[in-house]
Every structure is written in structure tokens, then in C-alpha cells.
Design an enzyme around this catalytic site. Structure first.
Site, PDB file in Angstrom:
ATOM      1  N   GLU A 152      27.089  12.093  12.187  1.00 55.95           N
ATOM      2  CA  GLU A 152      26.400  12.500  10.963  1.00 55.95           C
ATOM      3  C   GLU A 152      24.900  12.381  11.200  1.00 55.95           C
ATOM      4  OE1 GLU A 152      27.697  10.646   7.291  1.00 55.95           O
ATOM      5  OE2 GLU A 152      25.641  10.643   6.493  1.00 55.95           O
ATOM      6  N   GLU A 157      17.405  11.768   2.887  1.00 58.71           N
ATOM      7  CA  GLU A 157      18.075  11.145   1.760  1.00 58.71           C
ATOM      8  C   GLU A 157      17.031  10.407   0.938  1.00 58.71           C
ATOM      9  OE1 GLU A 157      22.395   9.613   2.433  1.00 58.71           O
ATOM     10  OE2 GLU A 157      21.200   8.947   4.144  1.00 58.71           O
TER      11      GLU A 157
END
Length: 405
Positions: A152, A157
Site C-alpha cells: 500500500e 492522508e
């Protein structure tokens, strides 16, 4: 060998420059582009994005992802808007009971995957406790090897309780979840990300991933950063855009959280790899100890390449590829208009394999455009910030001497 090539080699050799003739490099071509230019209220382009629906018990998120245009649609102004809504009552069932919120999660798992390259978005995050917007990627083998074996890459974020900070992280076997390997970037002078649009990107090449915010390089990760665990970033990944509500990391919304919350996305662009095999990356210093710089950290075609105080930003990180290119912000150092004469200005431009983008570094510290057989030169021997770089006859002057990575 043609007469022109032979003459160029002889002339360059007279300057003490070692020139090698090799095939033109592959262009760093656009491979995925969405500028979200649909009419207001229209759905996303299903040839590019598909909805992933449902809830997420693993992170204890509070939303139910839908495929409705209430949660993801164009605003008619060139943006995709992902909207998190408070729902009361709601017919969707979440892990904790009747869902209190809806939102959207978009993925290219069925439409686009790529190994290596530059992945970039420009977006504005929502404000509020419990908001969790993200622009990220998962390995396309997740269906067979599972997570985190698939890998990932979190490009951006943000959690609402940290409005001035974003995070870039990798997850893999032995370094997943809270043990993910990454770094944060905080805006200066108390600025916050919900106040406006910002650009988030990674440059991903074999055994290295670099993270940028607004052209500022803030994190670089290689296999040496994962403590002997397996590096799983060597196969195609797909892109995800989503706005989560609540979860272990951001915590739940509270009475101060404004709804609806909106993640506004201007574009998503992907190009082929920014880094040629064997490339080395870093600052290039020259006259008065200043750096070669991309004006305004702007990756648009035609942006000036200039001299500026060294500041460590991504606008001053140049990759010298074994293919003869010099690359920054995902594009190439280029002689404007393919010019070869004295005074031809240097700019940033899409990598296209042309002679305007072929360079070599001499033992005398000249950077020579091998097509023009002229040197990279600081215009007018002027060390002021913002002075344009140009092509000029190689003279041995201090304004043509460069220290490269």
C-alpha cells in the site's frame, strides 16, 4: 555514423566532454488523466473510476460508501466533489448498526494499474474532527496475496484533528497499520490544508519512492528503510480516492464537525517513470553557490528553469538519468522550442526523447546540451534569484560550472 553526429562528437571532444550516442529515451508520457470537467451533478467517468461500496469494520470507520451522485459528482467547475453526509435515518447497515454517515470511495482497480511513474493530484481536503480524506494506492495482486502482502502506498492522508499536516506512508508485510513507514509534512506559519488547494505527488521508481507537497520533497523511502522486511513495491498498483468518516486513527466526528464535508479534487494525473535506470538525484549548485530551480515549483510545460537560493525543495531535486535526461517534478530540462543557438532559454517540459532534452556532464563541470553543443549558462553572469538559465557557447566561466549529485 552520419557526418553531423561525427562533427558533434569531435567538437564536443575538443571541450573535454565525453559524449555517448545512445537511443532516444522513452517519453514520460501521460498514462492516466482525469480533469473532472463534466457538468454539475454528473457522475464520474466509469471508464476511469469504479465505486467501492459498503462499510469498513477493519478501521472502525463510520461511513457507508455509496455509488450515488449525492456522494460523488462533478461540480461543473472542473472538480470532482466527494461528499460525506450525516444520515438520519439511513437504510444502510454498518458494522455498528444503522449507518450514521455516507460517503464515496473511487478506485481504478478495474480500469487502470501501473508500475512506477509519477502519480499526482491537486485537491482540497475537508475540515473537521473525524474527517479522513486520502489519495492512495494498492497492489493489483491484493486479490491473491492479500493485504499487506500486496503493498500500500499512501500518497496523501489527512485527519481532521491535524488540519495543517498530511502524511505519506508505505505498508507491507512486517510494516503495516500503525507500523507503516512514512513521514508527515506540515504547512508553515500555521496554514491549514482545508484553506485551499494543494498538490500531492509521488515519484516511484525501482527501489525508491519520493513524496512531494506543492513541489516540496519531504520524504524518500527505499528498501533500507523497512528494517529487513520485504519491499513489495515492484509490481502494478491501482489508485483510490476516498473520504472516510471516523476510524481508529482520526477518531469519531463530534459536535464541532461540519456536515456535509467535501473532498474537492481538481485533477488526477499519472505519467510514466520519472527516473531513468541508474539515475542519481539531488541539488545542482552553481554560480554564487545557488541552485538550479524550477520557478514557483510549477510543473507546467514552459516553466522557467532558473538560479535560486538553495532551499531543499522538490523544485531543486534533479535526476540525471543514464538516458541523458535531467528530470525534475516529473518532467525534463528542455531547450525551448528545440533551439540550439546562444540565448535559447531553458524550461521544464514533458519528456519526449528529443535532442532538446539530451545533456551530458563534463569532467570540467560543464552541463552540455549534446544537440546544440552548447553549455548550460546563467544569463549575464547574474547571480540574482530568478535569473534564467540559457544555452551559450562553452567558455569556462563560473556561470557555466555546476556541481551535480
Amino acid at each position: 555514423m552520419s557526418t553531423n553526429v561525427q562533427a558533434t562528437m569531435l567538437a564536443t571532444a575538443a571541450l573535454g566532454v565525453a559524449l555517448s550516442v545512445s537511443p532516444a529515451p522513452a517519453a514520460a508520457a501521460p498514462t492516466f488523466t482525469d480533469d473532472f470537467n463534466g457538468p454539475a451533478g454528473s457522475a464520474v467517468d466509469q471508464s476511469k473510476w469504479r465505486f467501492e461500496t459498503g462499510d469498513n469494520v477493519n478501521n472502525h470507520e463510520r461511513q457507508y460508501y455509496t455509488s450515488s451522485t449525492r456522494n460523488a459528482s462533478m461540480d461543473g467547475q472542473g472538480n470532482l466533489v466527494i461528499t460525506a453526509r450525516r444520515e438520519n435515518p439511513n437504510n444502510y447497515q454498518c458494522w455498528y448498526g444503522t449507518c450514521q454517515y455516507t460517503s464515496a470511495r473511487l478506485s481504478t482497480a478495474q480500469t487502470f494499474t501501473q508500475r512506477y511513474g509519477r502519480f499526482e493530484t491537486r485537491l482540497k481536503v475537508p475540515r473537521g474532527q473525524g474527517m479522513w480524506p486520502a489519495f492512495w494506492m494498492l497492489g493489483n495482486d491484493i486479490g491473491t496475496v492479500g493485504w499487506p502482502g500486496s503493498g500500500e502506498i499512501d500518497i496523501m492522508e489527512n485527519i481532521g484533528k491535524e488540519p495543517g499536516t498530511v502524511h505519506g506512508t508505505i505498508h507491507g508485510p512486517g510494516y503495516s497499520g500503525a507500523e507503516g513507514v512514512g513521514a508527515g509534512y506540515t504547512l508553515p506559519n500555521g496554514q491549514t490544508f482545508p484553506d485551499g488547494f494543494h498538490t500531492f505527488a509521488i515519484d516511484w521508481a525501482p527501489n525508491v519512492i519520493r513524496w512531494y507537497v506543492d513541489g516540496n520533497l519531504y520524504s524518500t523511502k527505499t528498501p533500507s528503510d523497512i528494517g529487513g522486511d520485504r519491499w513489495v513495491f515492484d509490481h502494478p498498483f491501482y489508485i483510490i480516492l476516498n473520504l472516510a468518516v471516523g476510524g481508529y486513527w482520526p477518531g469519531d466526528p463530534d459536535g464541532s464537525t461540519p456536515f456535509p464535508g467535501q473532498l474537492v479534487v481538481d485533477y488526477v494525473h499519472v505519467t510514466t517513470s520519472d527516473t531513468a535506470p541508474g539515475g542519481r538525484t539531488g541539488q545542482v549548485t552553481g554560480l554564487a553557490g545557488k541552485c538550479i530551480d524550477i520557478a514557483g515549483a510549477n510543473s507546467a510545460n514552459g516553466t522557467a528553469v532558473q538560479l535560486y537560493d538553495c532551499n531543499g525543495t522538490g523544485a531543486q531535486q534533479w535526476t540525471f538519468g543514464t538516458d541523458g535526461t535531467i528530470r525534475g517534478l516529473g518532467k525534463c530540462m528542455d531547450a525551448a522550442g528545440g533551439g540550439t543557438g546562444n540565448g535559447t532559454q531553458i524550461q521544464l517540459y514533458d519528456c519526449n526523447g528529443s535532442g532538446a532534452q539530451r545533456w551530458t556532464v563534463s569532467s570540467a563541470k560543464d552541463i552540455v546540451n549534446t544537440t546544440a553543443n552548447r553549455c548550460l549558462d546563467v544569463t549575464g553572469n547574474n547571480s540574482a534569484n530568478g535569473t534564467r538559465l540559457q544555452l551559450w557557447d562553452c567558455s569556462g566561466g563560473a556561470n557555466q560550472k555546476w556541481t551535480t549529485p
